[in-house]
Write a protein that holds these residues in place. Structure first.
Motif, short mmCIF file in Angstrom:
data_model
loop_
_atom_site.label_atom_id
_atom_site.label_comp_id
_atom_site.label_asym_id
_atom_site.label_seq_id
_atom_site.Cartn_x
_atom_site.Cartn_y
_atom_site.Cartn_z
N LEU A 29 0.82 -1.21 0.00
CA LEU A 29 0.00 0.00 0.00
C LEU A 29 0.86 1.26 0.00
O LEU A 29 1.86 1.33 0.72
CB LEU A 29 -0.89 -0.03 1.25
N ALA A 30 0.44 2.24 -0.79
CA ALA A 30 1.06 3.57 -0.76
C ALA A 30 -0.04 4.61 -0.91
O ALA A 30 -0.83 4.55 -1.85
CB ALA A 30 2.09 3.72 -1.87
N VAL A 31 -0.08 5.54 0.05
CA VAL A 31 -1.04 6.64 0.04
C VAL A 31 -0.23 7.93 0.07
O VAL A 31 0.71 8.05 0.86
CB VAL A 31 -1.98 6.61 1.26
N GLN A 32 -0.60 8.90 -0.75
CA GLN A 32 0.15 10.16 -0.79
C GLN A 32 -0.77 11.32 -1.16
O GLN A 32 -1.45 11.28 -2.18
CB GLN A 32 1.27 10.07 -1.83
N SER A 33 -0.79 12.34 -0.31
CA SER A 33 -1.54 13.56 -0.64
C SER A 33 -0.90 14.23 -1.84
O SER A 33 0.33 14.25 -1.99
CB SER A 33 -1.53 14.52 0.55
N LEU A 34 -1.73 14.81 -2.70
CA LEU A 34 -1.22 15.58 -3.83
C LEU A 34 -1.08 17.06 -3.47
O LEU A 34 -0.63 17.85 -4.30
CB LEU A 34 -2.15 15.42 -5.04
N ALA A 35 -1.45 17.40 -2.24
CA ALA A 35 -1.34 18.79 -1.80
C ALA A 35 -0.28 18.98 -0.73
O ALA A 35 0.30 20.06 -0.62
CB ALA A 35 -2.69 19.28 -1.27
N ASP A 36 -0.01 17.94 0.04
CA ASP A 36 0.92 18.04 1.17
C ASP A 36 1.73 16.75 1.23
O ASP A 36 1.22 15.70 1.63
CB ASP A 36 0.14 18.25 2.47
N SER A 37 2.99 16.82 0.82
CA SER A 37 3.81 15.62 0.72
C SER A 37 4.06 14.95 2.07
O SER A 37 4.46 13.79 2.12
CB SER A 37 5.16 15.95 0.07
N SER A 38 3.79 15.65 3.16
CA SER A 38 3.99 15.06 4.48
C SER A 38 2.87 14.11 4.86
O SER A 38 3.01 13.32 5.81
CB SER A 38 4.12 16.15 5.55
N GLU A 39 1.76 14.16 4.14
CA GLU A 39 0.63 13.29 4.43
C GLU A 39 0.73 12.03 3.58
O GLU A 39 0.42 12.05 2.38
CB GLU A 39 -0.70 14.00 4.16
N SER A 40 1.19 10.96 4.21
CA SER A 40 1.38 9.73 3.45
C SER A 40 1.34 8.53 4.39
O SER A 40 1.45 8.66 5.61
CB SER A 40 2.72 9.75 2.70
N PHE A 41 1.18 7.36 3.78
CA PHE A 41 1.23 6.10 4.53
C PHE A 41 1.72 5.04 3.57
O PHE A 41 1.31 4.98 2.41
CB PHE A 41 -0.15 5.72 5.05
N VAL A 42 2.62 4.19 4.04
CA VAL A 42 3.12 3.10 3.21
C VAL A 42 3.18 1.80 4.01
O VAL A 42 3.41 1.82 5.23
CB VAL A 42 4.52 3.40 2.63
N GLN A 43 2.96 0.73 3.33
CA GLN A 43 3.22 -0.61 3.86
C GLN A 43 3.65 -1.49 2.69
O GLN A 43 2.90 -1.70 1.74
CB GLN A 43 1.99 -1.23 4.53
N GLY A 44 4.88 -1.96 2.75
CA GLY A 44 5.40 -2.79 1.67
C GLY A 44 5.36 -2.09 0.33
O GLY A 44 5.24 -2.73 -0.72
N ALA A 45 5.51 -0.78 0.34
CA ALA A 45 5.32 0.01 -0.88
C ALA A 45 6.44 -0.15 -1.89
O ALA A 45 6.25 0.18 -3.08
CB ALA A 45 5.16 1.49 -0.53
N THR A 46 7.60 -0.65 -1.47
CA THR A 46 8.71 -0.86 -2.40
C THR A 46 8.87 -2.33 -2.77
O THR A 46 9.78 -2.67 -3.53
CB THR A 46 10.02 -0.33 -1.81
N ASP A 47 8.00 -3.19 -2.25
CA ASP A 47 8.06 -4.61 -2.60
C ASP A 47 7.54 -4.81 -4.02
O ASP A 47 6.48 -4.29 -4.38
CB ASP A 47 7.20 -5.45 -1.65
N GLN A 48 8.25 -5.58 -4.81
CA GLN A 48 7.76 -5.93 -6.13
C GLN A 48 6.58 -6.89 -6.01
O GLN A 48 6.63 -7.87 -5.26
CB GLN A 48 8.85 -6.60 -6.97
N VAL A 49 5.50 -6.60 -6.74
CA VAL A 49 4.34 -7.47 -6.76
C VAL A 49 3.97 -7.75 -8.22
O VAL A 49 4.22 -6.91 -9.10
CB VAL A 49 3.13 -6.84 -6.03
N PRO A 50 3.39 -8.92 -8.50
CA PRO A 50 2.90 -9.15 -9.86
C PRO A 50 1.91 -8.06 -10.24
O PRO A 50 0.97 -7.78 -9.50
CB PRO A 50 2.23 -10.53 -9.76
N SER A 51 2.12 -7.46 -11.38
CA SER A 51 1.38 -6.24 -11.71
C SER A 51 -0.04 -6.48 -12.18
O SER A 51 -0.89 -5.59 -12.07
CB SER A 51 2.11 -5.48 -12.82
N ALA A 52 -0.32 -7.68 -12.73
CA ALA A 52 -1.57 -7.88 -13.46
C ALA A 52 -1.70 -6.73 -14.47
O ALA A 52 -0.70 -6.25 -15.01
CB ALA A 52 -2.75 -7.99 -12.52
N SER A 53 -2.91 -6.22 -14.67
CA SER A 53 -3.11 -5.21 -15.71
C SER A 53 -2.70 -3.80 -15.31
O SER A 53 -2.77 -2.89 -16.13
CB SER A 53 -4.58 -5.21 -16.15
#
Length: 267
Positions: A29-53
């Motif tokens: 998971l990766a969440v990121q505000s488009l107005a305030d870069s300090s508002e974010s949350f990640v979990q395993g956001a840099t792990d490679q996952v099968p992309s599907a479509s």
């Protein structure tokens, strides 16, 4: 599952939700505000996952970069052959041999209906190497296109397409800020993403009328979605869920999306 509606922070709400999930469920998971870069949350956001479509997002970007460079004309006609047709999602597989289809329509079919035949046409026309060079140039270090759609032999041989949640947020952020192709082409791409007909994931539990520009993906073993969500404060959200059947994965994505939306829709 109940969604927190108090003043509890998004990070606390997401952490609490994710901790309650059964063992064996994997959420990237990766969440990121488009107005305030300090508002974010990640979990395993840099792990490679099968992309599907979801891999169709960078394919679309490369197509538009080639439009910008004059190497691809969206109004040019492609002559569809039976040999190009593949199974899975999409409608082109039902078209007659030697049907005439503009590249503009192929792009819409690839992104709105996740048409696998249209995708493979673009991979062959643009070049897999060119698409991967574009992926790297965009800074998507965990993403790679390694096979065409519905290539079961490649899958058996271990050749899979990969993305990361962070990479997809990065790509969509560049699209939102007109940092790829041209502003006109970025607007065109976002308009296409807003028409995605797969509403079972990020948009599912959001208030009626919420605009979501997104690309979904489904394999038997993973369900994903990457989106620009136009809440009061627009935000980026990329989620991949594995370890549960598709209906449960879709519910998890919808729940997480609502937690994020509740935060970014606050007064």
């Amino acid at each position: 599952m109940r969604i927190p509606t108090t003043a509890q922070s998004m990070n606390d709400s997401l952490t609490a939700y994710l901790r309650r999930l059964p063992a064996g469920v994997r959420v990237n998971l990766a969440v990121q505000s488009l107005a305030d870069s300090s508002e974010s949350f990640v979990q395993g956001a840099t792990d490679q996952v099968p992309s599907a479509s979801v891999i169709k997002l960078p394919i679309m970007i490369e197509a538009m970069e080639q439009v910008k460079a004059g190497r691809l004309d969206l109004d040019e006609i492609h002559i569809l052959t039976d040999g190009e047709k593949v199974g899975g999602d999409g409608v082109l597989k039902t078209y007659s041999h030697r049907s005439r289809v503009a590249y503009r329509d192929l792009l819409r079919l690839m992104m709105i209906y996740s048409d696998n035949t249209a995708t493979n046409i673009f991979i062959n026309e643009l070049g897999m190497d060119a698409i991967n060079r574009r992926i790297q140039a965009l800074g998507l270090s965990g993403s790679q296109l390694n096979r065409v759609m519905m290539d079961t032999l490649a899958v058996r041989q271990g050749r899979e397409n990969y993305v990361t949640a962070r990479d997809m947020n990065r790509l969509l952020g560049k699209l939102y800020r007109n940092e790829v192709a041209t502003p006109e082409l970025c607007a065109h791409m976002i308009a296409i993403l807003k028409q995605n007909e797969d509403m079972a994931t990020i948009p599912k539990r959001l208030p009626a009328g919420t605009v979501v520009a997104h690309k979904t993906g489904t394999l038997a073993y993973i369900r994903g979605d990457a989106a620009i969500v136009y809440a009061r404060e627009p935000f980026l959200l990329s989620i991949f869920v594995a370890g549960v059947p598709t209906p449960q994965a879709e519910q998890l994505i919808a729940d997480i999306s609502l937690i994020c939306y509740t935060h970014f829709a606050r007064p």
